[in-house]
Design a protein around this motif. Sequence first.
Motif, PDB file in Angstrom:
ATOM      1  N   LEU A   1      32.256  55.220  57.661  1.00 35.24           N
ATOM      2  CA  LEU A   1      31.904  56.221  57.733  1.00 35.24           C
ATOM      3  C   LEU A   1      33.541  56.831  56.458  1.00 35.24           C
ATOM      4  O   LEU A   1      32.489  58.201  56.504  1.00 35.24           O
ATOM      5  CB  LEU A   1      31.726  57.053  59.153  1.00 35.24           C
ATOM      6  N   TRP A   2      34.246  55.871  56.904  1.00 38.99           N
ATOM      7  CA  TRP A   2      34.893  56.068  55.856  1.00 38.99           C
ATOM      8  C   TRP A   2      34.899  55.320  54.649  1.00 38.99           C
ATOM      9  O   TRP A   2      34.976  54.463  54.162  1.00 38.99           O
ATOM     10  CB  TRP A   2      36.143  56.207  56.681  1.00 38.99           C
ATOM     11  N   PRO A   3      35.558  56.644  53.590  1.00 44.25           N
ATOM     12  CA  PRO A   3      35.918  55.374  52.264  1.00 44.25           C
ATOM     13  C   PRO A   3      36.622  54.270  52.411  1.00 44.25           C
ATOM     14  O   PRO A   3      37.866  54.398  52.789  1.00 44.25           O
ATOM     15  CB  PRO A   3      36.980  56.786  51.233  1.00 44.25           C
ATOM     16  N   GLN A   4      36.410  52.863  51.078  1.00 46.63           N
ATOM     17  CA  GLN A   4      37.298  52.134  51.797  1.00 46.63           C
ATOM     18  C   GLN A   4      38.378  51.579  50.523  1.00 46.63           C
ATOM     19  O   GLN A   4      37.826  51.711  49.383  1.00 46.63           O
ATOM     20  CB  GLN A   4      36.308  50.580  51.898  1.00 46.63           C
ATOM     21  N   LEU A   5      39.819  52.216  50.668  1.00 45.70           N
ATOM     22  CA  LEU A   5      40.308  51.660  49.594  1.00 45.70           C
ATOM     23  C   LEU A   5      41.221  50.647  49.916  1.00 45.70           C
ATOM     24  O   LEU A   5      41.756  50.052  50.348  1.00 45.70           O
ATOM     25  CB  LEU A   5      41.955  53.342  50.044  1.00 45.70           C
ATOM     26  N   GLY A   6      41.406  50.095  47.906  1.00 47.23           N
ATOM     27  CA  GLY A   6      41.621  48.658  48.317  1.00 47.23           C
ATOM     28  C   GLY A   6      43.286  48.658  46.840  1.00 47.23           C
ATOM     29  O   GLY A   6      42.408  49.338  45.992  1.00 47.23           O
ATOM     30  N   ALA A   7      43.864  47.737  47.164  1.00 52.40           N
ATOM     31  CA  ALA A   7      44.666  47.487  45.468  1.00 52.40           C
ATOM     32  C   ALA A   7      45.425  46.149  45.337  1.00 52.40           C
ATOM     33  O   ALA A   7      44.650  45.162  46.111  1.00 52.40           O
ATOM     34  CB  ALA A   7      45.786  47.739  45.975  1.00 52.40           C
ATOM     35  N   SER A   8      44.736  45.876  43.973  1.00 54.02           N
ATOM     36  CA  SER A   8      44.691  44.428  43.196  1.00 54.02           C
ATOM     37  C   SER A   8      46.447  44.666  42.454  1.00 54.02           C
ATOM     38  O   SER A   8      46.339  45.139  41.847  1.00 54.02           O
ATOM     39  CB  SER A   8      43.991  43.831  42.673  1.00 54.02           C
ATOM     40  N   TYR A   9      47.152  42.923  42.831  1.00 56.89           N
ATOM     41  CA  TYR A   9      47.975  42.759  41.519  1.00 56.89           C
ATOM     42  C   TYR A   9      47.008  41.587  40.485  1.00 56.89           C
ATOM     43  O   TYR A   9      46.737  40.203  41.490  1.00 56.89           O
ATOM     44  CB  TYR A   9      48.819  42.382  41.986  1.00 56.89           C
ATOM     45  N   ALA A  10      47.433  41.347  39.230  1.00 57.85           N
ATOM     46  CA  ALA A  10      46.826  39.998  39.058  1.00 57.85           C
ATOM     47  C   ALA A  10      47.641  39.423  37.857  1.00 57.85           C
ATOM     48  O   ALA A  10      47.696  40.446  36.921  1.00 57.85           O
ATOM     49  CB  ALA A  10      45.157  39.885  38.450  1.00 57.85           C
ATOM     50  N   ALA A  11      48.012  38.399  37.742  1.00 59.76           N
ATOM     51  CA  ALA A  11      48.337  37.587  36.644  1.00 59.76           C
ATOM     52  C   ALA A  11      48.456  36.678  35.892  1.00 59.76           C
ATOM     53  O   ALA A  11      47.562  36.220  36.716  1.00 59.76           O
ATOM     54  CB  ALA A  11      50.041  37.089  37.145  1.00 59.76           C
ATOM     55  N   SER A  12      47.689  36.177  34.443  1.00 64.27           N
ATOM     56  CA  SER A  12      46.679  35.378  33.909  1.00 64.27           C
ATOM     57  C   SER A  12      47.838  34.834  32.659  1.00 64.27           C
ATOM     58  O   SER A  12      48.461  35.703  32.061  1.00 64.27           O
ATOM     59  CB  SER A  12      45.997  35.458  33.607  1.00 64.27           C
ATOM     60  N   HIS A  13      48.405  33.243  32.671  1.00 66.07           N
ATOM     61  CA  HIS A  13      48.565  32.591  31.561  1.00 66.07           C
ATOM     62  C   HIS A  13      47.381  32.258  30.434  1.00 66.07           C
ATOM     63  O   HIS A  13      46.831  30.838  31.215  1.00 66.07           O
ATOM     64  CB  HIS A  13      50.170  32.546  31.888  1.00 66.07           C
ATOM     65  N   GLY A  14      47.235  32.266  29.325  1.00 66.75           N
ATOM     66  CA  GLY A  14      46.071  32.066  28.546  1.00 66.75           C
ATOM     67  C   GLY A  14      45.750  31.451  27.309  1.00 66.75           C
ATOM     68  O   GLY A  14      46.734  32.391  26.830  1.00 66.75           O
ATOM     69  N   ALA A  15      45.642  31.078  26.473  1.00 71.08           N
ATOM     70  CA  ALA A  15      45.152  31.337  25.104  1.00 71.08           C
ATOM     71  C   ALA A  15      43.589  31.574  25.050  1.00 71.08           C
ATOM     72  O   ALA A  15      42.651  30.583  25.377  1.00 71.08           O
ATOM     73  CB  ALA A  15      46.060  30.011  24.165  1.00 71.08           C
ATOM     74  N   GLU A  16      43.323  32.772  24.399  1.00 72.80           N
ATOM     75  CA  GLU A  16      42.035  33.045  23.311  1.00 72.80           C
ATOM     76  C   GLU A  16      41.694  32.588  22.307  1.00 72.80           C
ATOM     77  O   GLU A  16      42.888  31.473  21.232  1.00 72.80           O
ATOM     78  CB  GLU A  16      41.597  34.079  22.997  1.00 72.80           C
TER      79      GLU A  16
END
Length: 463
Positions: free
Chosen positions: A99-114
């Motif tokens: 019945l309540w809102p759901q709150l989440g946090a995230s951190y992402a790090a990526s390394h690569g070449a296009e």
Amino acid sequence: MRTLALSFAALLLSGCATGPLQQAQVETPAAFTGVDNGATLSAPVSSPAIGVGAWWLVFRDDVLNDLMARASESNHDIRIAAGRLEQSRALMGSARSGLWPQLGASYAASHGAEVGQSKPATGHAIGAELSYEVDLFGRLRAASQAAEFDAVASENLLRDTQLLIQSRVAETYFTLRALDEDQAIVADTLTAYRGTLSVTERRFEAGDVAELDVARLQAEVAATEAQAAALDQRRAQVAHALAVLLGEPASTFDVAAASWADQGWAGSVPVIPAGIPGEVLKRRPDVLAAEAALYGAQRRVGIAKAAWLPALSLTADGGYASGDLGNLFEDAAKNWSLTGILSQAIFDGGRRQAGVDYAKGGLDVAFATYQQTALVAFADVEDQLTDLIWLRQQEAAQDRAVTAATRALAMSQSRYTNGSASQLEVLDAQRQLLAIRRQSLAVRSAQYQATVGLIRAIGGGWG
């Protein structure tokens, strides 16, 4: 008399999952027919009003009180029921969280070449997501309420388990005390037989009686010794059963033997007021558990119906993304989005309808279970009341039989002393008195068993 059948159609046609609950009721008799001329409608001084949870105090027995405390603390069936209650409450908390809102946090790090880049790069992103499902038709609220009813049912099942274990402890304890008295009766008779055998053997050696008299007494002594050994075996088994109820090892458990007449409750069997059938339904934890399960089943039908209705989900995302960790929180790295999704089921191959049918079947089961539990509750009370009525009559008859058999033995012994009766007549009188005394004890023990059964049948309290 009042009768109410659940209106399944009204529930199933309702579009809202949290529609009004149909009250659980069953045909209830106006009074119990097993009441003996109103004798159990009002409690005498020996049976004051006792609240649920301490009914055994009516017997005024310190040993029984101690056994109850130990069983409440260590019985494993009670622990299992308590664990299931904890699980139900955890599921209730899980359902309420929807019945309540759901709150989440995230951190992402990526390394690569296009493609086209000469060397790889590192990217960093941090964000938060807030999601909320709008309870348009009460589906989430119904799920929370269904979980609450499950928790109520588990709580009452715990109370029912506690009451069951308490009643078994009391019944086993009274069985143990009856065995103590039975052992004493047989021991008294065995002492008398051995004394008579000793005298008869001396008279045989003097040539006053035939060897047949000695053989008869030897057979009677041996048979009575076998009865005493059987009682010892039975008492050990009952003590072991009591140890299991208390959650203690049988090898180290025992209750000291005590005379029946020395017990505070031995003077008269407590008279328990049965009350009226409607009050029994309010006190019996198994009936209350079945009632809660019925309400939960009603809510689950609504939940299954609501699966056909539209669902609205809202999602808000926000955060920062940058190839340079030092510039991650600059304005240029900000990003956010707000999404609303309205979904409607159109075709699912019959999955949702199957869910509705399953929930309806569960409701039918829950309703029939409630009715059956109520009927069993009424029958339990009637059984114990009827038993107590007939046991009182048996007690009066057994008392007369003990008096007559005691008088017959005294006269037989007098006739034997005067030489006008044979030893066989005395043995028959002794054997008859022993059997009648044991039968009388069995009736008295059964009265206490039935009284405990009545207390359990009315829900463990009265007044």
